[in-house]
Design an enzyme around this catalytic site. Structure first.
Site, PDB file in Angstrom:
ATOM      1  N   CYS A   1      -2.405   1.641   9.382  1.00  0.00           N
ATOM      2  CA  CYS A   1      -1.807   0.648   8.497  1.00  0.00           C
ATOM      3  C   CYS A   1      -1.064  -0.401   9.315  1.00  0.00           C
ATOM      4  O   CYS A   1      -0.897  -1.529   8.875  1.00  0.00           O
ATOM      5  CB  CYS A   1      -0.873   1.319   7.504  1.00  0.00           C
ATOM      6  SG  CYS A   1       0.296   2.422   8.283  1.00  0.00           S
TER       7      CYS A   1
ATOM      8  N   SER B   1      -4.562   2.520  -0.034  1.00  0.00           N
ATOM      9  CA  SER B   1      -4.846   1.092  -0.083  1.00  0.00           C
ATOM     10  C   SER B   1      -4.055   0.402  -1.211  1.00  0.00           C
ATOM     11  O   SER B   1      -3.629   1.043  -2.172  1.00  0.00           O
ATOM     12  CB  SER B   1      -6.336   0.872  -0.306  1.00  0.00           C
ATOM     13  OG  SER B   1      -6.684   1.384  -1.567  1.00  0.00           O
TER      14      SER B   1
ATOM     15  N   LYS C   1      -2.392  16.418  -2.989  1.00  0.00           N
ATOM     16  CA  LYS C   1      -3.818  16.069  -3.093  1.00  0.00           C
ATOM     17  C   LYS C   1      -4.161  15.245  -1.850  1.00  0.00           C
ATOM     18  O   LYS C   1      -3.880  14.053  -1.771  1.00  0.00           O
ATOM     19  CB  LYS C   1      -4.058  15.249  -4.357  1.00  0.00           C
ATOM     20  CG  LYS C   1      -5.463  15.301  -4.921  1.00  0.00           C
ATOM     21  CD  LYS C   1      -6.572  14.872  -3.983  1.00  0.00           C
ATOM     22  CE  LYS C   1      -6.764  13.380  -3.893  1.00  0.00           C
ATOM     23  NZ  LYS C   1      -7.752  12.988  -2.842  1.00  0.00           N
TER      24      LYS C   1
ATOM     25  N   GLU D   1      -7.231  -6.897   4.783  1.00  0.00           N
ATOM     26  CA  GLU D   1      -7.188  -5.718   5.664  1.00  0.00           C
ATOM     27  C   GLU D   1      -8.617  -5.242   5.931  1.00  0.00           C
ATOM     28  O   GLU D   1      -9.349  -4.929   4.994  1.00  0.00           O
ATOM     29  CB  GLU D   1      -6.373  -4.602   5.003  1.00  0.00           C
ATOM     30  CG  GLU D   1      -6.145  -3.430   5.942  1.00  0.00           C
ATOM     31  CD  GLU D   1      -5.338  -2.309   5.297  1.00  0.00           C
ATOM     32  OE1 GLU D   1      -5.613  -1.946   4.144  1.00  0.00           O
ATOM     33  OE2 GLU D   1      -4.431  -1.773   5.981  1.00  0.00           O
TER      34      GLU D   1
ATOM     35  N   GLU E   1       3.172   3.411  -0.161  1.00  0.00           N
ATOM     36  CA  GLU E   1       3.046   2.880   1.210  1.00  0.00           C
ATOM     37  C   GLU E   1       1.615   2.390   1.328  1.00  0.00           C
ATOM     38  O   GLU E   1       0.679   3.195   1.399  1.00  0.00           O
ATOM     39  CB  GLU E   1       3.310   3.981   2.255  1.00  0.00           C
ATOM     40  CG  GLU E   1       4.692   4.610   2.185  1.00  0.00           C
ATOM     41  CD  GLU E   1       5.807   3.683   2.632  1.00  0.00           C
ATOM     42  OE1 GLU E   1       5.532   2.635   3.248  1.00  0.00           O
ATOM     43  OE2 GLU E   1       6.964   3.997   2.339  1.00  0.00           O
TER      44      GLU E   1
HETATM   45  P1  NAD Z   1      -7.356   5.064  -0.571  1.00  0.00           P
HETATM   46  O1  NAD Z   1      -6.434   4.256  -1.393  1.00  0.00           O
HETATM   47  O2  NAD Z   1      -8.809   4.894  -0.768  1.00  0.00           O
HETATM   48  O3  NAD Z   1      -7.078   6.629  -0.770  1.00  0.00           O
HETATM   49  C1  NAD Z   1      -5.805   7.195  -0.544  1.00  0.00           C
HETATM   50  C2  NAD Z   1      -5.675   8.456  -1.386  1.00  0.00           C
HETATM   51  O4  NAD Z   1      -5.674   8.088  -2.745  1.00  0.00           O
HETATM   52  C3  NAD Z   1      -6.815   9.464  -1.216  1.00  0.00           C
HETATM   53  O5  NAD Z   1      -6.284  10.772  -1.221  1.00  0.00           O
HETATM   54  C4  NAD Z   1      -7.660   9.232  -2.455  1.00  0.00           C
HETATM   55  O6  NAD Z   1      -8.381  10.366  -2.854  1.00  0.00           O
HETATM   56  C5  NAD Z   1      -6.587   8.895  -3.479  1.00  0.00           C
HETATM   57  N1  NAD Z   1      -7.038   8.143  -4.644  1.00  0.00           N
HETATM   58  C6  NAD Z   1      -8.086   7.284  -4.739  1.00  0.00           C
HETATM   59  N2  NAD Z   1      -8.189   6.806  -6.001  1.00  0.00           N
HETATM   60  C7  NAD Z   1      -7.179   7.356  -6.713  1.00  0.00           C
HETATM   61  C8  NAD Z   1      -6.754   7.249  -8.057  1.00  0.00           C
HETATM   62  N3  NAD Z   1      -7.399   6.487  -8.945  1.00  0.00           N
HETATM   63  N4  NAD Z   1      -5.666   7.946  -8.445  1.00  0.00           N
HETATM   64  C9  NAD Z   1      -4.996   8.720  -7.571  1.00  0.00           C
HETATM   65  N5  NAD Z   1      -5.364   8.876  -6.281  1.00  0.00           N
HETATM   66  C10 NAD Z   1      -6.444   8.196  -5.852  1.00  0.00           C
HETATM   67  O7  NAD Z   1      -6.950   4.777   0.947  1.00  0.00           O
HETATM   68  P2  NAD Z   1      -7.606   5.346   2.294  1.00  0.00           P
HETATM   69  O8  NAD Z   1      -8.896   4.639   2.542  1.00  0.00           O
HETATM   70  O9  NAD Z   1      -7.602   6.830   2.272  1.00  0.00           O
HETATM   71  O10 NAD Z   1      -6.525   4.889   3.373  1.00  0.00           O
HETATM   72  C11 NAD Z   1      -6.507   3.626   3.972  1.00  0.00           C
HETATM   73  C12 NAD Z   1      -5.419   2.760   3.387  1.00  0.00           C
HETATM   74  O11 NAD Z   1      -4.154   3.412   3.496  1.00  0.00           O
HETATM   75  C13 NAD Z   1      -5.270   1.444   4.117  1.00  0.00           C
HETATM   76  O12 NAD Z   1      -5.057   0.415   3.190  1.00  0.00           O
HETATM   77  C14 NAD Z   1      -4.008   1.648   4.958  1.00  0.00           C
HETATM   78  O13 NAD Z   1      -3.336   0.489   5.341  1.00  0.00           O
HETATM   79  C15 NAD Z   1      -3.196   2.515   4.049  1.00  0.00           C
HETATM   80  N6  NAD Z   1      -2.170   3.227   4.787  1.00  0.00           N
HETATM   81  C16 NAD Z   1      -0.860   2.835   4.624  1.00  0.00           C
HETATM   82  C17 NAD Z   1       0.144   3.467   5.341  1.00  0.00           C
HETATM   83  C18 NAD Z   1       1.587   3.074   5.161  1.00  0.00           C
HETATM   84  O14 NAD Z   1       2.442   3.872   5.472  1.00  0.00           O
HETATM   85  N7  NAD Z   1       1.882   1.875   4.671  1.00  0.00           N
HETATM   86  C19 NAD Z   1      -0.179   4.502   6.222  1.00  0.00           C
HETATM   87  C20 NAD Z   1      -1.514   4.867   6.363  1.00  0.00           C
HETATM   88  C21 NAD Z   1      -2.503   4.227   5.632  1.00  0.00           C
END
Ligand code: NAD
Length: 499
Positions: free
Chosen positions: A287, A232, A178, A388, A253
């Site tokens: 990230c 996140s 997804k 963040e 992550e």
């Molecule tokens: P997000 O958490 O909003 O979304 C990530 C994914 O989760 C998306 O595919 C979204 O559709 C899905 N999602 C949202 N709500 C959900 C739920 N209730 N159940 C299941 N899936 C759900 O994050 P984002 O805005 O897409 O990405 C940015 C974040 O990702 C930042 O916090 C960043 O630091 C982090 N990030 C971490 C790493 C790492 O390796 N540590 C790498 C890249 C990004």
């Protein structure tokens, strides 16, 4: 099946391209211009359930395919990615917004990961160890787990899916993927190439849609024993709670609030390069972005002057323009959030040195652009130094000595990446030991992971797992210990070998 260029895209379930059962769709837009790239299925529980059923069925055969053969498929995938690198790079600069050099790096990371995991098909080492009893052999081997639910963010739209899918598949699992709703077209191309590399139907399935709908169903589905999630912290907590009812393996992550320490003996030119790249690369939407600079008081003012001069020279524009240094941020919501942190920082009493505003002159007004932003006089407990922001904003914090630099760098809830610029080998080694993060760089910025080392963070950045390197195998396999007794008698461990 080459579908890029068409306007309506589909899910990929059991080897077939199909729409959402509801018929509903959502759009992907170019963050630099607002142009629509295509529409995608807004999938719900029914679509996820079909994908999981396909993956569950395919698992029974896929787990029996020899791991070196699974690795061969990954190698073919790597070659297809190489062939399409230019096209994927350009598409990424449009759909996600990053500049061409960084988009090319994102694709290259997926190539590297696929090659690395292809090799794992011929390693995937277990252990043998002597038995305490005679005529008995024992070993431990890695076993696939089943259907992996992979949920990814938009900021590394080709690399992160590869970090998850390549090890999951080589280890013998099947996948329901997804992807992020902001970069569905790149996910579509990724899966097209993966299916072209020879995976049997149902081994990998793509379900587009929103997190709270398709994502949440995947997390709760009883036939998905592993969830691998990057996103996140807030969503990570929700995923953990929702997966708990089925006692799933959850691999997280999450976010970062990464700090670069600059000591009084640092090479300042090098430090400036490292900070600019880490704070403003990908418009701060990594990230591992350096959103804090912890500067020794002896070099603080000089460093500040040089950083501001560099930030003000950065050219803002669409990612596909080779002249651009700083592309757009992903969407309107992100732009508003980044700007709200400028207001928070100013209200907290930090000094805005440069940036702090939406860039909207000329064509920039059609997209989501933010000027590179630097605050000074930042106190470690201020929200701009703790939370963040995920945008091109960094905070300068003044410290007196190495001890204070370490305390400030560690004084946050996250623990992804840290860096130190120093010419003192003793301080460098102390930093390697004392900085509380999963990754530490010496004389480089906070970004730049290579695929054959573990990637991930301590504290609230995750839950103890690591992506990439050998560590990835621990996420996607379970150990099985096997005892073979060839004595012809019933031998009892701990009993029959004790006099
Ligand atoms: P997000 O958490 O909003 O979304 C990530 C994914 O989760 C998306 O595919 C979204 O559709 C899905 N999602 C949202 N709500 C959900 C739920 N209730 N159940 C299941 N899936 C759900 O994050 P984002 O805005 O897409 O990405 C940015 C974040 O990702 C930042 O916090 C960043 O630091 C982090 N990030 C971490 C790493 C790492 O390796 N540590 C790498 C890249 C990004």
């Amino acid at each position: 099946m080459a579908v890029t260029g068409a306007k309506e895209f589909k899910n990929y379930i059991g080897g077939e391209w199909v729409g959402a059962s509801s018929g509903e769709t959502f759009e992907s837009r170019v963050p630099a211009t607002g142009e629509v790239l295509g529409s995608f299925p807004r999938s719900g529980a029914e679509d996820v359930d079909r994908a999981v059923a396909a993956a569950k069925h395919a698992f029974e055969e896929w787990r029996l395919v020899p791991a070196p053969e699974r690795g061969q498929i990954m190698l073919r995938f790597a070659r297809l990615l190489e062939d399409e690198k230019q096209e994927l790079t350009e598409l990424m600069s449009r759909e996600m917004g990053k500049v061409l050099a960084e988009a090319g790096g994102d694709v290259q990371e997926a190539i590297d990961m696929s090659v690395y995991m292809a090799g794992e098909g011929r390693r995937m080492f277990g252990h043998t160890t002597p038995s305490e009893l005679r005529d008995k052999f024992q070993m431990s081997v890695r076993m696939p787990v089943g259907v992996v639910g992979a949920i990814t963010p938009w900021n590394f739209p080709i690399a992160i899916p590869a970090w998850k899918l390549a090890p999951a598949l080589v280890c013998g699992n099947t996948v329901v993927f997804k992807p992020a709703e902001d970069t569905p077209l790149l996910a579509e191309r990724f899966i097209e190439l993966l299916s072209e590399s020879g995976l049997p139907d149902g081994v990998v399935n793509l379900v587009h849609g929103y997190g709270e709908e398709a994502g949440a169903r995947l997390v709760r589905h009883p036939d998905v024993p592993i969830i691998t999630f990057t996103g996140s912290r807030e969503t990570g907590v929700l995923v953990t709670k929702n997966a708990a009812d089925n006692l799933k393996h959850v691999h997280l992550e999450l976010g970062g609030k990464n700090g670069i320490v600059v000591m009084d003996d640092a090479d300042l030119d090098l430090a400036v390069e490292g900070i600019v790249w880490s704070a403003f690369g990908t418009s701060g939407q990594r990230c591992t972005a350096a959103s804090r600079v912890i500067a020794h008081e002896a070099i603080h003012d000089e460093l500040q002057k040089r950083l501001v001069a560099r930030a003000e020279k950065m050219r803002i524009g669409p990612g596909w323009d080779p002249e651009t240094d700083l592309g757009p941020v992903i969407n309107r919501e992100a732009l508003d959030k980044i700007h709200s942190y400028t207001e928070i920082g100013s209200d907290e009493g930090a000094k805005l040195l440069t940036g702090g505003e939406i860039a909207s002159d000329g064509d920039l007004g059609k997209g989501f652009f933010y000027r590179p932003t630097i605050f000074s006089e930042v106190e470690p407990q201020m929200r701009i130094a703790q939370e963040e922001i995920f945008g091109p904003t960094t905070a300068l914090i003044r410290v007196k000595d190495f001890g204070e630099a370490v305390r400030v760098t560690n004084g946050i809830r996250y623990g992804l990446s840290t860096a130190i610029f120093t010419r003192d080998v003793n301080k460098a080694f102390r930093a390697m030991r004392d900085l509380a993060s999963g990754i530490t760089y010496i004389n480089a910025g906070t970004t730049g992971a290579e695929v054959h080392l573990p990637f991930g963070g301590t504290k609230d950045t995750g839950n103890g797992h690591r992506e990439a390197g050998q560590a990835a195998l621990d996420v996607f396999t379970e150990w099985k210990s096997i005892y073979v007794d060839y004595s012809g008698r019933l031998q009892r461990a701990q009993i029959d070998n004790v006099e």
